[in-house]
Design a protein around this motif. Sequence first.
Motif, PDB file in Angstrom:
ATOM      1  N   LYS A 181       0.827  -1.204   0.000  1.00 18.44           N
ATOM      2  CA  LYS A 181       0.000   0.000   0.000  1.00 18.44           C
ATOM      3  C   LYS A 181       0.864   1.258   0.000  1.00 18.44           C
ATOM      4  O   LYS A 181       1.853   1.322   0.740  1.00 18.44           O
ATOM      5  CB  LYS A 181      -0.912   0.017   1.233  1.00 18.44           C
ATOM      6  N   PRO A 182       0.503   2.263  -0.796  1.00 19.90           N
ATOM      7  CA  PRO A 182       1.192   3.555  -0.701  1.00 19.90           C
ATOM      8  C   PRO A 182       0.892   4.222   0.636  1.00 19.90           C
ATOM      9  O   PRO A 182      -0.066   3.857   1.328  1.00 19.90           O
ATOM     10  CB  PRO A 182       0.620   4.352  -1.868  1.00 19.90           C
ATOM     11  N   GLY A 183       1.714   5.220   0.980  1.00 15.54           N
ATOM     12  CA  GLY A 183       1.614   5.852   2.282  1.00 15.54           C
ATOM     13  C   GLY A 183       0.236   6.323   2.690  1.00 15.54           C
ATOM     14  O   GLY A 183      -0.231   6.003   3.796  1.00 15.54           O
ATOM     15  N   PRO A 184      -0.475   7.092   1.853  1.00 16.76           N
ATOM     16  CA  PRO A 184      -1.801   7.564   2.260  1.00 16.76           C
ATOM     17  C   PRO A 184      -2.790   6.438   2.564  1.00 16.76           C
ATOM     18  O   PRO A 184      -3.572   6.538   3.522  1.00 16.76           O
ATOM     19  CB  PRO A 184      -2.253   8.402   1.057  1.00 16.76           C
ATOM     20  N   ASP A 185      -2.763   5.368   1.773  1.00 18.97           N
ATOM     21  CA  ASP A 185      -3.657   4.243   2.043  1.00 18.97           C
ATOM     22  C   ASP A 185      -3.301   3.571   3.368  1.00 18.97           C
ATOM     23  O   ASP A 185      -4.185   3.188   4.141  1.00 18.97           O
ATOM     24  CB  ASP A 185      -3.583   3.218   0.910  1.00 18.97           C
ATOM     25  N   GLN A 186      -2.001   3.428   3.614  1.00 19.87           N
ATOM     26  CA  GLN A 186      -1.574   2.833   4.873  1.00 19.87           C
ATOM     27  C   GLN A 186      -1.980   3.710   6.055  1.00 19.87           C
ATOM     28  O   GLN A 186      -2.421   3.215   7.095  1.00 19.87           O
ATOM     29  CB  GLN A 186      -0.057   2.626   4.868  1.00 19.87           C
ATOM     30  N   ALA A 187      -1.855   5.021   5.896  1.00 16.78           N
ATOM     31  CA  ALA A 187      -2.245   5.940   6.968  1.00 16.78           C
ATOM     32  C   ALA A 187      -3.731   5.800   7.275  1.00 16.78           C
ATOM     33  O   ALA A 187      -4.139   5.812   8.452  1.00 16.78           O
ATOM     34  CB  ALA A 187      -1.900   7.372   6.574  1.00 16.78           C
TER      35      ALA A 187
END
Length: 248
Positions: A181-187
């Motif tokens: 997952k890219p950062g925003p999705d992980q956040a």
Amino acid sequence: MSVASAVKDQIQQIGGGFMFSREARSFAESTGVPGFLPGYTRGRGGVLGDVDADVVTAAFGFFRPEAIRQAWESTAAMSAEAGAAGYLKACQDFGRRKLADFDDSGRLAELLLPVVAAANPVGVPLFAGWRALPLAEDAPGLVLQLIHILRELRGGLHLIGVLGSGLTPLQAVLIAGSPLKPGPDQARNFGWPEPFDEITAELKGRWMQAEQITEDLIAPAFAVLDDKQGDELVALLTSCHATVFGGR
């Protein structure tokens, strides 16, 4: 490249694979609370004991505190001890299923055990808690248990590195993301609401500094191995990774 650096992806991804496995899902269902985060929080954080949610937040580090509190308190019907025991069994069972035909499990466990034993538990409570649990008697289950323990070691040390580099946990998540997952999705998965900070070159530089601090802090644990053993560990963990993910 150091041994610790050469095996970090294998440890991170195999351990992460367990957390999304059918065994982990089955454990999460046993809490009686739907969704991923409640079972994950009760299982992974169970080694901390029946504590206030702030203690779990302090150890997890990268999650929004409100999300951890909701998840932890929603599963309070299950004791922390039972949560840790159930998650441990799920971890070991994942290893038994995935590594049943991996002939080098015994040797891999032999190499991982001294690394786990040599690591300093100061500042990494999840690592300390997971290391204190009984070890599996079979090699496949033991290998996954030791990988999970070392994943907790690196994760806890990385949190120290992030804070020491002047980053917030959320900024670190936005920069690093995960293998899937890219950062925003992980956040978002970690419970953080938008809008998110802009990731600047300066913040990325701080994250690289955090990575270096992590490397420096974890290196002594792997220094217990000589050069030949270190090379063997890299090779066996690489083969283990291929075995775990070869039958997706």
